[in-house]
Write an enzyme that holds these catalytic residues in place. Structure first.
Site, short mmCIF file in Angstrom:
data_model
loop_
_atom_site.label_atom_id
_atom_site.label_comp_id
_atom_site.label_asym_id
_atom_site.label_seq_id
_atom_site.Cartn_x
_atom_site.Cartn_y
_atom_site.Cartn_z
N ASP A 124 -17.05 -40.93 22.66
CA ASP A 124 -17.05 -39.96 21.56
C ASP A 124 -18.18 -38.96 21.77
O ASP A 124 -19.18 -39.25 22.44
CB ASP A 124 -17.28 -40.69 20.22
CG ASP A 124 -16.15 -41.67 19.91
OD1 ASP A 124 -15.04 -41.47 20.42
OD2 ASP A 124 -16.43 -42.63 19.16
N1 URA Z 1 -16.02 -47.13 21.04
C1 URA Z 1 -16.27 -46.15 20.15
O1 URA Z 1 -16.12 -46.36 18.96
N2 URA Z 1 -16.72 -44.99 20.61
C2 URA Z 1 -16.94 -44.72 21.90
O2 URA Z 1 -17.36 -43.62 22.25
C3 URA Z 1 -16.67 -45.74 22.82
C4 URA Z 1 -16.21 -46.95 22.37
#
Ligand code: URA
Length: 254
Positions: A124
């Site tokens: 993310d």
């Molecule tokens: N899980 C998440 O919630 N976000 C990420 O960026 C990677 C794994």
């Protein structure tokens, strides 16, 4: 020495000196991504392919990928060198090659690598840590496919202190969008009054998986860092820095 062990020795010598190996032209064309071997043979037979300026219709034609000039309809064809990069992705960057909305992307951080690199899976925008990037489409596919079960380890700073039941739920799997997550490893690394640091290892890659797992057990994530992908950890890389993976690291991923 037998003919077979001579061949093996000579292959090893060529590999260690970086000396090139001749290969069939249709194999070269397939590796360069032009077409399948069978289709490449058709292109050769139809006279579309030239080697060092000469049309190569013979299916037995061999080429040296490093020194011979291969052209398809007059356009140079080359086997792209494969790059495998470990980036410590900082927060505030998109895990993509470009963005129509002009947001910063991880590509900007590996711009010195002379190839178009794709992120292996996604983190993310506000997650930082280990992000592999490569122009090896096959490896990228393998590493992101749940069937290959690559383990990814995260450090999640969460609100509150999860109870034993909450930790067991994380380990057993929680239901997200009607589907239970696979069993995970989860432990509390430290806890203060209002925050805890959890270490969670999963082998799936569902969207916002770790955040949603923690939310589901009542402990929203304030900050998430991926600390390990397979055997590859951040080491001393600072956010925004990257390095090439060693041959041994790439072999480990394969
Ligand atoms: N899980 C998440 O919630 N976000 C990420 O960026 C990677 C794994």
């Amino acid at each position: 020495m037998s003919r077979r062990s001579k061949a093996v020795k000579s292959k090893e010598r060529r590999a260690s000196t970086g000396e090139s190996q001749h290969m069939r032209l249709q194999h070269f064309l397939a590796l360069a991504g032009v077409a399948s071997r069978r289709q490449s043979e058709k292109l050769m037979l139809a006279g579309h392919v030239r080697v060092n300026g000469n049309t190569a219709r013979e299916l037995g034609t061999k080429v040296d990928p490093l020194s011979d000039v291969v052209e398809l309809d007059g356009k140079r064809v080359q086997i792209e060198k494969k790059f495998y990069v470990l980036l410590n992705k900082p927060r505030g960057y998109l895990s993509s090659v470009g963005d129509a909305r002009g947001r910063r992307t991880v590509s900007e951080l590996v711009a010195d690598i002379p190839a178009r690199l794709y992120p292996v899976g996604r983190l993310d925008m506000d997650t930082d840590g280990v992000l592999l990037m490569t122009n090896d489409g096959e490896l990228c596919h393998r590493l992101t496919h749940p069937r290959f079960e690559v383990e990814k380890t995260y450090h999640a700073e969460v609100e509150g202190t999860p109870s034993r039941e909450a930790m067991e739920d994380l380990q057993r799997g929680v239901v997200i969008d009607g589907v239970r997550t696979s069993p995970a490893r989860a432990r509390i690394l430290r806890s203060s009054e209002d925050r805890s640091l959890l270490e969670i290892t999963v082998h799936e890659g569902r969207k916002r998986q770790v955040k949603r797992m923690c939310e589901t057990v009542g402990h929203p994530v304030a900050r998430l860092t991926r600390v390990r992908f397979g055997d590859i950890g951040l080491g001393s890389l600072e956010p925004g820095q990257h390095r090439l993976l060693s041959d041994a690291e790439v072999a480990g991923l394969l």
